[in-house]
Design an enzyme around this catalytic site. Structure first.
Site, short mmCIF file in Angstrom:
data_model
loop_
_atom_site.label_atom_id
_atom_site.label_comp_id
_atom_site.label_asym_id
_atom_site.label_seq_id
_atom_site.Cartn_x
_atom_site.Cartn_y
_atom_site.Cartn_z
CG ASP A 1 81.18 46.66 13.25
OD1 ASP A 1 80.04 46.72 13.48
OD2 ASP A 1 81.30 45.80 11.85
CG ASN A 2 77.37 45.62 13.24
OD1 ASN A 2 77.89 45.84 12.56
ND2 ASN A 2 77.12 44.34 14.38
CG HIS B 1 82.66 43.95 4.66
ND1 HIS B 1 81.60 43.78 5.79
CD2 HIS B 1 82.63 43.22 4.11
CE1 HIS B 1 80.92 42.78 5.29
NE2 HIS B 1 81.18 42.32 4.91
CG ASP C 1 82.98 42.96 13.11
OD1 ASP C 1 82.05 43.40 12.35
OD2 ASP C 1 83.58 42.38 12.13
CG ASP C 2 79.47 41.50 14.61
OD1 ASP C 2 79.01 42.93 14.05
OD2 ASP C 2 79.13 40.88 13.87
CB CYS D 1 79.91 44.77 8.77
SG CYS D 1 79.49 43.86 9.72
#
Length: 521
Positions: free
Chosen positions: A285-286, A138, A35-36, A75
């Site tokens: 995810d990004n 999410h 995540d991130d 996300c």
């Protein structure tokens, strides 16, 4: 024929037949989604601190993919793309509330993943896979949108980001579920200390994943594990064993714990002797969220900007494929690839035909992964914000049709700030359209997107002549899904998480928003 020769031939035939059976059996599939986490957070990709020994070893034992992208710099849309194999603009994970608006927070999700979408675990059931998600979902927080309603057999984790949503008193209302039962909240039962950053949640997620792997291995059951830990999403957290251990501050502590956890997962596969029958893929995810501040954000390496942007730092992700005996160790492949490819590739590995009643954006990477070929080199990469195509990459060239910055002239001069993010003393941002003459960069020479090609140059005209038909064809054939992320009057929404009554954990509903509700179908 002597008995010895006959026995040898029988053994040879049995071994050959056994090998065919093994080769014909669908592999276990594990997708490790961070995540991130930024492209530059891995030692193997240049992080100077070298605090990811397990990920670096995973790359040495498998394939590193430096040209791997997400489908959206946020996300929710990127996760929807992974599990459907479709761009967010197709599967509905976008907004029409504003031009190129990056809607993604739980406060903005009116709906969730559409019932018309066919998720990866639903497809894998055709070959008898048992599927589990550990961590962040999410894709809609209301009961009808949760994982067990969308093909997963098991779930341990939260339906949304761990920094929200908030109730009227400012307290986070973040439920944690064990399958369909709410078992607590992040900041109470699961003890995330926002002051110190201490929490054992990653260790709990690790144990959930390991227990699932062991149970399925014992049952000789093909499985799909989607391990989506969120410790590197601000506010970052780590367990006491890792707090204060990194040279990079609290964010680095979280990365170190995740690296340790991924190492445990791979070592468990080896201890169970199922590593040769398990395909593992690691990515994020990004890009790193630069707006989170220096102590709670990662590194996007040489790339411009980060999360929320369609510059390289927002959408190019770290990626490693690992499958001992099938993926050649120590390989680096520069194939342009995308998180949506994991959908199609997983189906191919499982021997399942993809859905033929919808457009899929993911491609089958098995020729690249198993044969190290680059047969898909000319595929395009689409960069979206909301329902707006912002940019496209084809080969080494990337064309920006929209950018956002406080001053395009200053951006071109290399002013040290990220367009679209806060700049001291400046309160407004400008969206700049480049439809007729897009900004074009050569990412091989200029990965940081600092030097756009001159529109008068022959190179620019040649690149544009190849990119323009791809963009026109894409726009002409695109059928957008119904938007799921539009802002709405939050006061009319049912925010109470399923099962909260049993625990007495139902908080107040959030304040109203000025947006008119546009309910998805």
């Amino acid at each position: 024929m002597s008995g010895t020769v006959l026995a040898f031939l029988c053994t040879l035939i049995c071994v050959s037949w056994s090998k065919k059976l093994v080769d014909a059996s669908p592999p276990n599939i594990i997708i490790l989604l961070m995540d991130d986490m930024g492209w530059g957070d891995l030692g193997v990709l240049g992080q100077p601190s070298k605090e990811t020994p397990n990920l670096d070893a995973m790359a040495a034992q498998g394939m590193l993919l430096p040209n791997f992208y997400t489908a959206n710099p946020l996300c929710s849309p990127s996760r929807a793309a992974l599990l459907t194999g479709r761009l967010p603009v197709r599967n509905g994970f976008y907004t029409t509330n504003g031009h190129a608006r990056n809607a993604y927070t739980p406060q903005e999700i009116v709906g969730g993943i559409s019932r018309d979408e066919i998720l990866l675990p639903q497809m894998l059931k055709k070959k008898g896979y048992i599927s589990k998600i550990v961590g962040k979902w999410h894709l809609g927080h209301r009961a009808q949108y949760l994982p067990l309603k969308n093909g997963f057999d098991e779930w341990f984790g939260a339906p949304n980001c761990h920094f929200g949503p908030y109730n009227n008193s400012g307290r986070p209302n973040i439920p944690v579920y064990n399958n369909s039962e709410m078992v607590g909240r992040y900041y109470e039962e699961f003890k995330i200390d926002r002051k110190t950053g201490e929490s054992n949640l990653t260790q709990i997620y690790l144990q959930e994943g390991l227990d699932f792997i062991r149970r399925q291995s014992l049952a000789r059951q093909a499985f799909f594990l989607y391990w989506a830990a969120d410790a590197t999403h601000a506010p970052v957290y780590a367990s006491r064993r890792f707090l204060g251990k990194s040279r990079r501050g609290r964010y680095g502590d979280a990365v170190m714990e995740l690296d340790y956890s991924l190492g445990r997962i791979l070592s468990t596969l080896r201890s169970l002797a199922i590593e040769n029958s398990t395909f593992v893929f690691f990515t994020s995810d990004n890009g790193a969220a630069l707006t989170s501040g220096p102590n709670e954000s990662g590194s996007n390496g040489p790339f411009l900007c980060g999360k929320e942007t369609t510059y390289e730092g927002g959408m190019r992700e770290p990626a490693i494929a690992w499958w001992p005996g099938r993926i050649a160790a120590g390989t680096v492949n520069f194939q342009l690839s995308n998180v949506m490819d994991l959908y199609t590739t997983s189906l191919s590995l499982a021997g399942i035909s993809p859905p033929d009643d919808r457009a899929l954006d993911g491609l089958d990477l098995t020729p690249v992964l198993l044969n190290s070929s680059q047969a898909l080199q000319n595929r395009p990469i689409f960069y979206y914000r909301g329902n707006q195509l912002m940019a496209l990459r084809l080969g080494q060239y990337k064309a920006h049709y929209w950018t956002w910055t406080n001053s395009l002239d200053e951006f071109k001069k290399g002013v040290n700030f990220c367009p679209g993010q806060e700049v001291p003393g400046v309160t407004t941002h400008e969206q700049k359209e480049h439809t007729m003459q897009p900004l074009i960069f050569h990412l091989g020479r200029d990965p940081g997107e600092k030097f756009p090609l001159s529109v008068l140059s022959e190179e620019y005209q040649d690149a544009l002549s190849r990119i323009s038909p791809v963009v026109e064809r894409h726009k002409k054939t695109l059928v957008a899904g119904i938007p799921q992320l539009n802002m709405c009057d939050l006061a009319v929404m049912n925010w109470a998480p399923a099962g909260c009554e049993k625990l007495g954990k139902c908080l107040d509903v959030p304040k109203s928003s000025p947006w008119k509700c546009e309910w998805p179908h």
